[in-house]
Design a protein around this motif. Structure first.
Motif, PDB file in Angstrom:
ATOM      1  N   ARG A  73       1.097  -1.459  -0.054  1.00 45.16           N
ATOM      2  CA  ARG A  73      -0.304  -0.049   0.029  1.00 45.16           C
ATOM      3  C   ARG A  73       1.123   0.833  -0.132  1.00 45.16           C
ATOM      4  NH1 ARG A  73      -4.159  -2.623  -2.494  1.00 45.16           N
ATOM      5  NH2 ARG A  73      -5.437  -3.644  -1.161  1.00 45.16           N
ATOM      6  N   ILE A  74       2.344   1.127   0.384  1.00 48.35           N
ATOM      7  CA  ILE A  74       3.164   2.170   0.176  1.00 48.35           C
ATOM      8  C   ILE A  74       4.797   1.470  -0.702  1.00 48.35           C
ATOM      9  CG2 ILE A  74       4.348   4.137   1.388  1.00 48.35           C
ATOM     10  CD1 ILE A  74       2.553   4.163   3.584  1.00 48.35           C
ATOM     11  N   TYR A  75       4.192   1.880  -1.435  1.00 45.06           N
ATOM     12  CA  TYR A  75       5.133   1.146  -2.686  1.00 45.06           C
ATOM     13  C   TYR A  75       6.462   1.108  -2.249  1.00 45.06           C
ATOM     14  CZ  TYR A  75       1.691  -1.060  -5.527  1.00 45.06           C
ATOM     15  OH  TYR A  75       0.370  -1.645  -6.142  1.00 45.06           O
ATOM     16  N   ASN A  76       6.911   2.138  -1.332  1.00 46.43           N
ATOM     17  CA  ASN A  76       8.355   2.717  -1.207  1.00 46.43           C
ATOM     18  C   ASN A  76       8.616   3.072   0.291  1.00 46.43           C
ATOM     19  OD1 ASN A  76      11.040   2.672  -1.277  1.00 46.43           O
ATOM     20  ND2 ASN A  76      10.942   4.124  -2.548  1.00 46.43           N
ATOM     21  N   PHE A  77       8.268   2.317   0.805  1.00 48.27           N
ATOM     22  CA  PHE A  77       7.898   2.286   2.793  1.00 48.27           C
ATOM     23  C   PHE A  77       9.128   3.027   3.239  1.00 48.27           C
ATOM     24  CE2 PHE A  77       7.560   1.296   6.799  1.00 48.27           C
ATOM     25  CZ  PHE A  77       6.308   1.999   7.526  1.00 48.27           C
ATOM     26  N   MET A  78      10.504   2.916   2.934  1.00 46.23           N
ATOM     27  CA  MET A  78      11.803   2.490   3.230  1.00 46.23           C
ATOM     28  C   MET A  78      12.197   4.370   2.974  1.00 46.23           C
ATOM     29  SD  MET A  78      13.575  -0.895   3.478  1.00 46.23           S
ATOM     30  CE  MET A  78      15.053   0.313   3.208  1.00 46.23           C
ATOM     31  N   ASP A  79      11.433   4.576   1.774  1.00 44.75           N
ATOM     32  CA  ASP A  79      12.024   5.940   1.337  1.00 44.75           C
ATOM     33  C   ASP A  79      11.389   7.180   1.834  1.00 44.75           C
ATOM     34  OD1 ASP A  79      14.997   5.707   0.206  1.00 44.75           O
ATOM     35  OD2 ASP A  79      13.578   4.506  -1.341  1.00 44.75           O
ATOM     36  N   ALA A  80       9.698   6.669   2.749  1.00 42.88           N
ATOM     37  CA  ALA A  80       9.252   8.006   2.806  1.00 42.88           C
ATOM     38  C   ALA A  80       9.160   8.518   3.953  1.00 42.88           C
ATOM     39  CB  ALA A  80       7.932   7.580   3.281  1.00 42.88           C
ATOM     40  N   GLN A  81       9.583  10.399   3.985  1.00 42.28           N
ATOM     41  CA  GLN A  81      10.113  11.384   4.139  1.00 42.28           C
ATOM     42  C   GLN A  81       8.982  12.096   4.921  1.00 42.28           C
ATOM     43  OE1 GLN A  81      13.109  12.591   1.006  1.00 42.28           O
ATOM     44  NE2 GLN A  81      14.041  12.704   2.524  1.00 42.28           N
ATOM     45  N   PHE A  82       7.733  12.683   4.684  1.00 44.01           N
ATOM     46  CA  PHE A  82       6.436  13.733   4.543  1.00 44.01           C
ATOM     47  C   PHE A  82       6.367  13.443   5.689  1.00 44.01           C
ATOM     48  CE2 PHE A  82       9.054  15.118   0.946  1.00 44.01           C
ATOM     49  CZ  PHE A  82       9.133  16.127   0.841  1.00 44.01           C
ATOM     50  N   TYR A  83       5.932  14.446   6.492  1.00 51.57           N
ATOM     51  CA  TYR A  83       4.952  13.805   7.712  1.00 51.57           C
ATOM     52  C   TYR A  83       4.093  14.997   8.772  1.00 51.57           C
ATOM     53  CZ  TYR A  83       8.631  13.736  11.598  1.00 51.57           C
ATOM     54  OH  TYR A  83       9.088  14.401  11.474  1.00 51.57           O
ATOM     55  N   GLY A  84       2.719  14.825   8.686  1.00 57.07           N
ATOM     56  CA  GLY A  84       2.363  15.446   9.604  1.00 57.07           C
ATOM     57  C   GLY A  84       1.750  15.638  10.922  1.00 57.07           C
ATOM     58  N   GLU A  85       0.893  16.007  12.199  1.00 55.42           N
ATOM     59  CA  GLU A  85       0.827  16.023  12.607  1.00 55.42           C
ATOM     60  C   GLU A  85      -0.904  15.724  13.187  1.00 55.42           C
ATOM     61  OE1 GLU A  85       2.956  15.256  16.177  1.00 55.42           O
ATOM     62  OE2 GLU A  85       4.088  15.008  14.699  1.00 55.42           O
ATOM     63  N   ILE A  86      -1.359  14.759  13.571  1.00 47.51           N
ATOM     64  CA  ILE A  86      -3.149  14.557  14.054  1.00 47.51           C
ATOM     65  C   ILE A  86      -2.833  14.113  15.436  1.00 47.51           C
ATOM     66  CG2 ILE A  86      -3.189  13.210  11.729  1.00 47.51           C
ATOM     67  CD1 ILE A  86      -3.604  10.640  13.010  1.00 47.51           C
ATOM     68  N   SER A  87      -4.371  14.394  16.316  1.00 50.62           N
ATOM     69  CA  SER A  87      -4.675  13.944  17.225  1.00 50.62           C
ATOM     70  C   SER A  87      -5.403  12.518  17.120  1.00 50.62           C
ATOM     71  CB  SER A  87      -4.704  15.249  18.310  1.00 50.62           C
ATOM     72  OG  SER A  87      -5.651  15.748  17.818  1.00 50.62           O
ATOM     73  N   LEU A  88      -5.539  12.013  17.749  1.00 49.32           N
ATOM     74  CA  LEU A  88      -7.249  11.236  17.931  1.00 49.32           C
ATOM     75  C   LEU A  88      -7.399  11.041  19.758  1.00 49.32           C
ATOM     76  CD1 LEU A  88      -6.010   8.172  16.182  1.00 49.32           C
ATOM     77  CD2 LEU A  88      -7.976   8.961  16.189  1.00 49.32           C
ATOM     78  N   GLY A  89      -8.818  11.253  19.660  1.00 46.01           N
ATOM     79  CA  GLY A  89      -9.358  10.421  21.019  1.00 46.01           C
ATOM     80  C   GLY A  89      -9.904  12.318  22.052  1.00 46.01           C
ATOM     81  N   THR A  90     -10.205  12.040  23.793  1.00 44.90           N
ATOM     82  CA  THR A  90     -10.818  12.981  23.943  1.00 44.90           C
ATOM     83  C   THR A  90     -10.698  12.750  25.564  1.00 44.90           C
ATOM     84  OG1 THR A  90     -13.055  13.378  23.113  1.00 44.90           O
ATOM     85  CG2 THR A  90     -12.364  14.341  24.911  1.00 44.90           C
ATOM     86  N   PRO A  91      -9.663  12.710  26.132  1.00 38.25           N
ATOM     87  CA  PRO A  91      -8.649  14.838  25.279  1.00 38.25           C
ATOM     88  C   PRO A  91      -7.974  14.222  24.229  1.00 38.25           C
ATOM     89  CG  PRO A  91      -7.604  13.317  27.242  1.00 38.25           C
ATOM     90  CD  PRO A  91      -9.285  13.373  27.541  1.00 38.25           C
ATOM     91  N   GLU A  92      -7.205  14.780  23.717  1.00 37.50           N
ATOM     92  CA  GLU A  92      -6.206  14.821  22.790  1.00 37.50           C
ATOM     93  C   GLU A  92      -4.854  13.652  23.154  1.00 37.50           C
ATOM     94  OE1 GLU A  92      -5.704  18.348  20.844  1.00 37.50           O
ATOM     95  OE2 GLU A  92      -7.457  18.864  20.833  1.00 37.50           O
ATOM     96  N   GLN A  93      -4.534  13.087  21.836  1.00 41.64           N
ATOM     97  CA  GLN A  93      -3.577  12.240  21.901  1.00 41.64           C
ATOM     98  C   GLN A  93      -3.157  12.468  20.547  1.00 41.64           C
ATOM     99  OE1 GLN A  93      -3.799   8.359  23.573  1.00 41.64           O
ATOM    100  NE2 GLN A  93      -5.623   8.703  24.568  1.00 41.64           N
ATOM    101  N   ASN A  94      -1.537  13.367  20.570  1.00 43.45           N
ATOM    102  CA  ASN A  94      -1.168  13.374  19.253  1.00 43.45           C
ATOM    103  C   ASN A  94      -0.484  12.517  18.671  1.00 43.45           C
ATOM    104  OD1 ASN A  94      -2.048  16.075  19.471  1.00 43.45           O
ATOM    105  ND2 ASN A  94      -0.308  17.015  21.148  1.00 43.45           N
ATOM    106  N   PHE A  95       0.066  12.551  17.204  1.00 45.69           N
ATOM    107  CA  PHE A  95       0.641  11.336  16.171  1.00 45.69           C
ATOM    108  C   PHE A  95       1.226  11.741  15.227  1.00 45.69           C
ATOM    109  CE2 PHE A  95      -2.653   8.999  18.854  1.00 45.69           C
ATOM    110  CZ  PHE A  95      -1.719   8.356  19.078  1.00 45.69           C
ATOM    111  N   SER A  96       2.310  11.414  14.763  1.00 47.19           N
ATOM    112  CA  SER A  96       2.611  11.689  13.094  1.00 47.19           C
ATOM    113  C   SER A  96       2.756  10.496  12.440  1.00 47.19           C
ATOM    114  CB  SER A  96       4.141  11.899  13.662  1.00 47.19           C
ATOM    115  OG  SER A  96       4.665  11.332  13.864  1.00 47.19           O
ATOM    116  N   VAL A  97       2.294  11.395  11.442  1.00 48.46           N
ATOM    117  CA  VAL A  97       1.858  10.205  10.549  1.00 48.46           C
ATOM    118  C   VAL A  97       2.617  10.598   9.034  1.00 48.46           C
ATOM    119  CG1 VAL A  97      -0.663   9.163  11.369  1.00 48.46           C
ATOM    120  CG2 VAL A  97      -0.183  11.053   9.976  1.00 48.46           C
ATOM    121  N   ILE A  98       1.954   9.418   8.039  1.00 47.46           N
ATOM    122  CA  ILE A  98       2.243   9.967   6.943  1.00 47.46           C
ATOM    123  C   ILE A  98       0.831   9.954   6.437  1.00 47.46           C
ATOM    124  CG2 ILE A  98       3.183   9.057   4.700  1.00 47.46           C
ATOM    125  CD1 ILE A  98       5.149   7.243   5.599  1.00 47.46           C
TER     126      ILE A  98
END
Length: 406
Positions: A73-98
């Motif tokens: 599903r990600i054809y070049n997982f080893m070379d992925a470089q760009f990611y950003g922040e999201i949060s899940l839950g109440t209260p918020e729990q932060n994660f970085s994702v591609i």
């Protein structure tokens, strides 16, 4: 009148253009190479080897992980470089994702994950979220260089100030591959069509549209050429486009199959001569892939034409002193030419005091009953601002506006 103005204000606030800064990190491949571990890793992580090694751990009801299926599903997982922040839950729990246009699922590590990789990343704690809803169904996603197992759930998701209610996502509980150990990001947020999803339910951007959180059913990516400590390395814009980040016009390309963001490619030319895809190909526009990928025979010939030679690690290396003499490579999409110079399709890396130049092209076989398929990853998307329009099922491309080189 006051109530009417308040209603208009709240409507404007809830439906808007939302910018998510993207960060760039050294890829998994680069980090392993710098640590002298890449050779051992590649020997131990061929897709078939991974599938067989962990076959006994894969539930028979998880079709995406059955023995013999090696689609990524990600054809070049080893070379992925760009990611950003999201949060899940109440209260918020932060994660970085591609933010990945080559997949449709959202997953993050669970606090119940038993893998060593999870201990090095932020993990979702369901018991701390008041809005969490347990699902219980299992899922599995196979990435070629690593796969995971987990359970499905629902919770409140926040991205750049937008709040998406009852978002389905996966909690990974088993991440056996060392590639997850090295990754700087916690998880993946897929932005392709729902037909690619392994997790049942509605994907994130479709939920944004259904909950009327964006101005238009459109999102767009800008990827910068270089990292900066003071500025983001790119931008994901939800709900429209940022005209300050591209030079018009926008060229639109119809989606040919609603799975990947797949479009028709007329041909691939080297120094103006059409050499590949003489009868046309399909091109997948994929932010989750760093390189440009294509059929093995075509890519091997292309490597020869640009003077790239294979290393003992299976990568293709070029003498950095020869860059100015290398040919241009042009992708013709819907009659429009998109040209990359050698400075744009070659990746430079510094190891110690030495600079190395690696080809930005990679061989990947994507099994298709139709035309041959190529992947236009970040090497291409850094030069072209990309717009993904679900309203009209089309991809827009325009020349990215980069600051002048110092």
């Amino acid at each position: 009148m006051f109530r009417l103005l308040l209603l208009l204000f709240l409507t404007w606030m809830s439906s808007a253009l939302v910018s998510i800064p993207l960060r760039r990190t050294r890829s998994i491949r680069t980090r392993l190479r710098a640590d002298g571990l890449l050779n051992e890793f590649l020997k131990d992580h061929a897709p078939d080897m991974i599938n067989r090694r962990y076959a006994q751990c894969i539930p028979s009801s998880t079709p995406s992980l059955r023995l013999g299926r090696t689609s990524e599903r990600i054809y070049n997982f080893m070379d992925a470089q760009f990611y950003g922040e999201i949060s899940l839950g109440t209260p918020e729990q932060n994660f970085s994702v591609i933010f990945d246009t080559g997949s449709a699922d959202l997953w993050v590590p669970s606090t119940y994950c038993i893998s060593e990789a999870c201990a090095l990343h932020r993990r979702f704690k369901a018991f701390k979220s008041a809005s969490f809803r347990h699902d219980g169904r299992r899922f599995g996603i196979y990435y070629g260089s690593g796969h995971l197992l987990g359970t499905m759930a629902k919770d409140t998701l926040k991205i750049g100030g937008l709040t998406i209610l009852n978002q389905e996502f996966g909690e990974s509980v088993y991440e056996p591959s060392e590639s997850f150990l090295t990754a700087k990001f916690d998880g993946v947020l897929g932005m392709s069509y729902q037909s690619l999803a392994e997790i049942l339910g509605t994907n994130v951007f479709d939920n944004m549209i259904a909950q009327k959180l964006v101005d238009q059913p459109v999102f767009s990516f800008y990827l910068s050429r270089k990292s900066s400590r003071t500025k983001p390395a790119g931008e994901l814009l939800l709900g429209g486009t940022n005209e300050a980040l591209y030079i018009g016009p926008i060229n639109w390309h119809p989606v040919t199959a609603k799975g990947y963001w797949q479009i028709k490619m007329d041909s691939v030319a080297v120094q103006g001569v059409n050499l590949f895809c003489p009868s046309g190909c399909q091109a997948i526009v994929d932010t989750g892939t760093s390189l440009i990928a294509g059929p093995t025979n075509d890519i091997l010939r292309l490597q020869q034409l640009i003077g790239a030679t294979p290393s003992n690690l299976g990568e293709f290396v070029i003498d950095c002193a020869r860059l100015s003499s290398l040919p241009q490579v042009t992708f013709v999409l819907n009659g429009t030419e998109y040209t990359l110079t050698s400075e744009q399709y070659i990746r430079k890396e510094t190891l110690g005091k030495n600079e190395f130049c690696f080809s930005g092209f990679q061989a990947v076989e994507i099994f298709s009953s139709t035309d041959p398929q190529w992947i236009l990853g970040d090497v291409f998307l850094t030069e072209y601002y990309s717009i993904f329009d679900k309203g009209y099922d089309r991809v827009g491309l325009a020349r990215a506006r980069h600051p002048p080189e110092p």
